[in-house]
Design an enzyme around this catalytic site. Structure first.
Site, PDB file in Angstrom:
ATOM      1  N   ASP A 165       0.871  -1.168   0.000  1.00  0.00           N
ATOM      2  CA  ASP A 165       0.000   0.000   0.000  1.00  0.00           C
ATOM      3  C   ASP A 165       0.916   1.229   0.000  1.00  0.00           C
ATOM      4  OD1 ASP A 165      -2.121   1.705  -0.055  1.00  0.00           O
ATOM      5  OD2 ASP A 165      -3.213   0.762   1.583  1.00  0.00           O
TER       6      ASP A 165
HETATM    7  C1  NOJ Z   1      -3.868   4.058   0.007  1.00  0.00           C
HETATM    8  C2  NOJ Z   1      -5.068   3.183   0.094  1.00  0.00           C
HETATM    9  O1  NOJ Z   1      -5.061   2.468   1.317  1.00  0.00           O
HETATM   10  C3  NOJ Z   1      -5.173   2.197  -1.049  1.00  0.00           C
HETATM   11  O2  NOJ Z   1      -6.382   1.512  -0.950  1.00  0.00           O
HETATM   12  C4  NOJ Z   1      -5.044   2.905  -2.362  1.00  0.00           C
HETATM   13  O3  NOJ Z   1      -5.205   2.013  -3.426  1.00  0.00           O
HETATM   14  C5  NOJ Z   1      -3.688   3.583  -2.394  1.00  0.00           C
HETATM   15  N1  NOJ Z   1      -3.627   4.565  -1.334  1.00  0.00           N
HETATM   16  C6  NOJ Z   1      -3.409   4.255  -3.739  1.00  0.00           C
HETATM   17  O4  NOJ Z   1      -4.137   5.401  -3.876  1.00  0.00           O
END
Ligand code: NOJ
Length: 747
Positions: A287
């Site tokens: 993530d």
């Molecule tokens: C953080 C989020 O937790 C995740 O779900 C997302 O895909 C990413 N950022 C990218 O934006």
């Protein structure tokens, strides 16, 4: 000598590159092609493939140099970008990537969570439709639009089970139930990936957040997760397994630690379970920044150690931490990371680029004409309207106030969300500046009624503020109306990532506004638009009719009007329990029994209860009304016992006894009465959405097989045990209409 070597190397690379990019003989398998590319790659280039950066600009505007990232693209040192979209931008960047030595195409990822150009209902709302075909179609359209706009990869579906509505990200998933969540996980993966990678309208799905992110302690985003292995396997992992089985190309790990180990460095999750036991062949992306965040977790000292821990645990791509970029090559040179680990990750990433067809044509998804067509396809809006109306849940309808007659003369439309457009979209909508695309609730009413009815409007109050200054005007127009529609809820950024709330009551003075209007004595319909289950007990106890309308996206207004005036009979059912107060959280229907269960709400003396609060929710899981009524009867089991791995058929008759045609979501729950580990009081094991004309009956049949009776025992083996099971069929988890028991003989 140097010149000769250089010449030789250049010629080799030239031919090799040609072979890499364009001249692959069709006879070679993808794995052989990957091996030929891998052989040509330097360590730096390999590490480059394992990085993803966020793009430096939004929808419009020129490429702006930011940091050294364009240099890295040119140097073949970057595998992927996120937040780059549109044919023009993706083409420009791909052109830069094509200046690199090996011309390995970039992957463009984006959070296409509930639609791209066309904004669909938030996933929690779609889950309320219990309509797997509609959910799949919504993802299909999102993928078609995104792919036409140069995007290869969506970071969806989020398949985290969520039992605590304080957690803002409940809006992004399918709610609290493992069975429903698993069905929806599969449907959404199939929708995004369509007929398979390589098709021009398919984007890679990404099942996230692996794993157990939905169980953040206290519903606080990014918080730790501490849970038993049994809960993990039984409740939280199955939707991920369903996504993997449906062929999800990628997985994303999560910000949380699970029982002390950050998911990003959790080799049990990523290597043993996902890539091992489940044989997942795609790649895992971290993530955003989660590799580097392990320093803050106190799990590693610095980014160097973070890169080491993540890569050895099976995390293939580093989103935005730059820990891989800055340290991975060094770690390999120092023999701390075997080059085979890097090779393995790069192969997984290249494989997806091959499967998408990017090595054959890196600009495949960058066709301006197709983009224009797909982003302006009127069919997509129709489909959005359809799933939107199916997502609406009728919570209350005293004296059949709804559906409203189209002949009503004067309607007062009151509330901070009635004319709002942007708030209809929901947190993860892609920020298109053109609000003409969005149908507000007020416009939906206008579209439905034309000049036939007089619409009076007053905002009444803001969503969050404390001023009651607008109340008098709202009361005044209510007094002139035949019926009042009050539109309240959450702002678009009140549920979503990093939007945990400790107080999930209707915000601001909105409930005060409802009370003020109610006191006029006029018939009141309340519409609640929100990204999570909210608490609105006074409203639920007093006003005649309530529709939970979530955040429905572009077609919110039209879909709501369809339901209000009976052009669509609501069929949605809650995918999450609605609590009575925050003090009950977490609350979910499929809890275990205790040794001292409370028999009823007054049974609080030395019981598993609160001495000051009911243990029952306001609205249970699976709940939702219709304009018609359904009768369940004639339950028949093909046998009272299941033996030797056989199945039994369970059938019953469903009849529409009311005046309107409509759909009922019939739900099948099971309870294992006695087992070697304590079992939930009931668990959803199947459901069907059945359409019936007034007076019509249909026989509904479910099959009970061994899978539905299995559970994880103390040793985490997926088993069945002989004994008695209770079968419950009903209209919600709390409205069981038919009940019978059967025996399982043998295992
Ligand atoms: C953080 C989020 O937790 C995740 O779900 C997302 O895909 C990413 N950022 C990218 O934006």
């Amino acid at each position: 000598m140097y010149r000769l070597t250089f010449l030789f190397r250049s010629c080799f690379l030239f031919f090799a590159t040609l072979q890499t990019v364009a001249g692959f003989s069709q006879k070679k398998t993808i794995d052989q092609k990957i091996d030929s590319v891998l052989k040509l790659m330097t360590l730096d280039e390999k590490v480059g493939q394992m990085n993803q950066y966020s793009g430096p600009w939004a929808h419009t505007g020129p490429i702006t140099e930011q940091g050294d990232f364009l240099q890295q693209v040119k140097g073949g040192k970057l595998g992927s970008l996120l937040n780059i979209n549109g044919v023009q931008h993706t083409r420009e960047l791909q052109q830069i990537a094509m200046q690199s030595r090996l011309k390995i195409p970039l992957l463009f990822g984006q959070d296409v969570i509930h639609g791209y150009r066309t904004t669909f209902p938030i996933p929690l709302a779609e889950a309320a439709s219990w309509d797997l075909q509609a959910i799949e179609l919504s993802a299909r359209i999102a993928a078609t639009e995104a792919a036409a706009s140069g995007i290869h990869w969506t970071f969806a579906p989020m398949v985290d089970i969520a039992r605590d509505p304080r957690w803002g990200r409940v809006m992004e998933g399918a709610g609290e139930d493992t069975y429903l969540g698993s069905q929806i996980a599969g449907a959404r993966v199939r929708g995004f990936q369509g007929k398979g990678l390589g098709n021009i309208d398919a984007v890679m799905a990404c099942a996230k957040h692996f794993a157990a992110y939905g169980a953040a302690i206290g519903g606080r985003d990014y918080n730790s997760v501490d849970m038993s292995e049994r809960t993990l396997w039984e409740f939280y992992l199955p939707p991920f397994k369903a996504a993997a089985d449906a062929g999800a190309a990628t997985f994303m790990n999560s910000f949380n630690d699970l029982n002390g180990i950050p998911a990003t460095a959790n080799s049990y999750l990523q290597k043993d379970i996902l890539k091992g036991k489940w044989k997942f062949k795609g790649f895992i992306v971290s993530d955003w920044g989660s590799v580097g965040e392990m320093v803050k977790h106190g799990y590693v000292k610095n980014n160097y150690e973070a890169a080491l821990a993540a890569v050895l645990a099976g995390n293939d791509m580093d989103m935005e931490s730059r820990a891989y970029r800055n340290h991975l090559a060094q770690l390999v040179k120092e023999n701390k990371v075997p080059v085979a680990v890097v090779n393995e990750a790069v192969k997984r990433i290249l494989k997806k680029k091959f499967e998408l067809g990017l090595f054959d044509d890196p600009y495949k998804f960058s066709n301006a004409q197709r983009e224009q067509q797909e982003l302006n396809n009127p069919e997509h809006k129709k489909i959005a309207r359809d799933i939107s109306k199916k997502s609406i849940v009728l919570l209350k309808n005293e004296n059949n106030l709804l559906p409203l007659s189209k002949n009503i003369k004067t309607i007062a439309v009151i509330g901070p969300l009635a004319k709002s457009k942007m708030e209809m979209l929901g947190f993860w909508s892609t920020g298109w500046p053109d609000s003409n695309y969005i149908v507000s609730q007020y416009e939906g009413l206008q579209n439905k009624l034309g000049t036939g009815a007089k619409l009076l409007y007053a905002r009444g109050c803001g969503i969050e503020d404390s001023s009651r200054n607008g109340f008098d005007e709202a009361i005044a127009i209510a007094q002139q109306a035949d019926v009042v529609i009050i539109s309240v809820g959450e702002k678009r950024d009140m549920s979503g990532e990093a939007k945990s709330r400790s107080n999930i009551h209707l915000p601001g003075v909105q409930e005060e506004l409802i009370k003020a209007i109610y006191s006029t004595g006029k018939p009141v319909v309340v519409l609640i638009s929100a990204g999570r289950p909210l608490i609105f007990n006074w409203t639920a106890d007093h006003v005649q009719s309530i529709l939970y309308t979530w955040w429905l996206g572009d077609e919110a207004g039209n879909a709501i009007a369809d339901v209000l005036f009976g052009d669509y009979n609501p069929s949605g059912k809650l995918p999450m329990t609605f609590p009575l107060t925050e003090g009950q959280l977490p609350i979910y229907y499929n809890h275990f029994n205790t040794g001292r269960p409370a028999e009823n709400d007054r049974d609080r003396f030395y019981r598993s209860a609160y001495i000051d609060l009911s243990i029952h929710p306001k609205f249970p899981f699976g709940y939702g009304l219709s304009y018609t009524n359904f009768k369940y009867d004639n339950l028949k089991l093909s046998s009272a016992t299941i033996k030797d791995g056989k199945t039994i058929d369970v059938s019953f008759t469903l009849t529409n006894t009311g005046k309107y045609s409509g759909e009922e979501v019939v739900q099948l729950y099971l309870r294992d009465e006695v087992a070697s580990v304590v079992r939930p009081v009931k668990e959803l094991k199947d459901f069907r959405k059945v359409f019936l004309q007034p007076g019509e009956s249909k026989q509904v049949t479910f099959i009970i097989n061994k899978e539905k009776l299995s559970f994880y025992n103390q040793k985490l083996q997926w088993i069945t045990e002989p004994g008695k099971f209770d079968l419950m069929i009903g209209s919600s988890s709390d409205d069981i209409r038919l009940k019978q028991s059967f025996e399982l003989n043998g295992n």
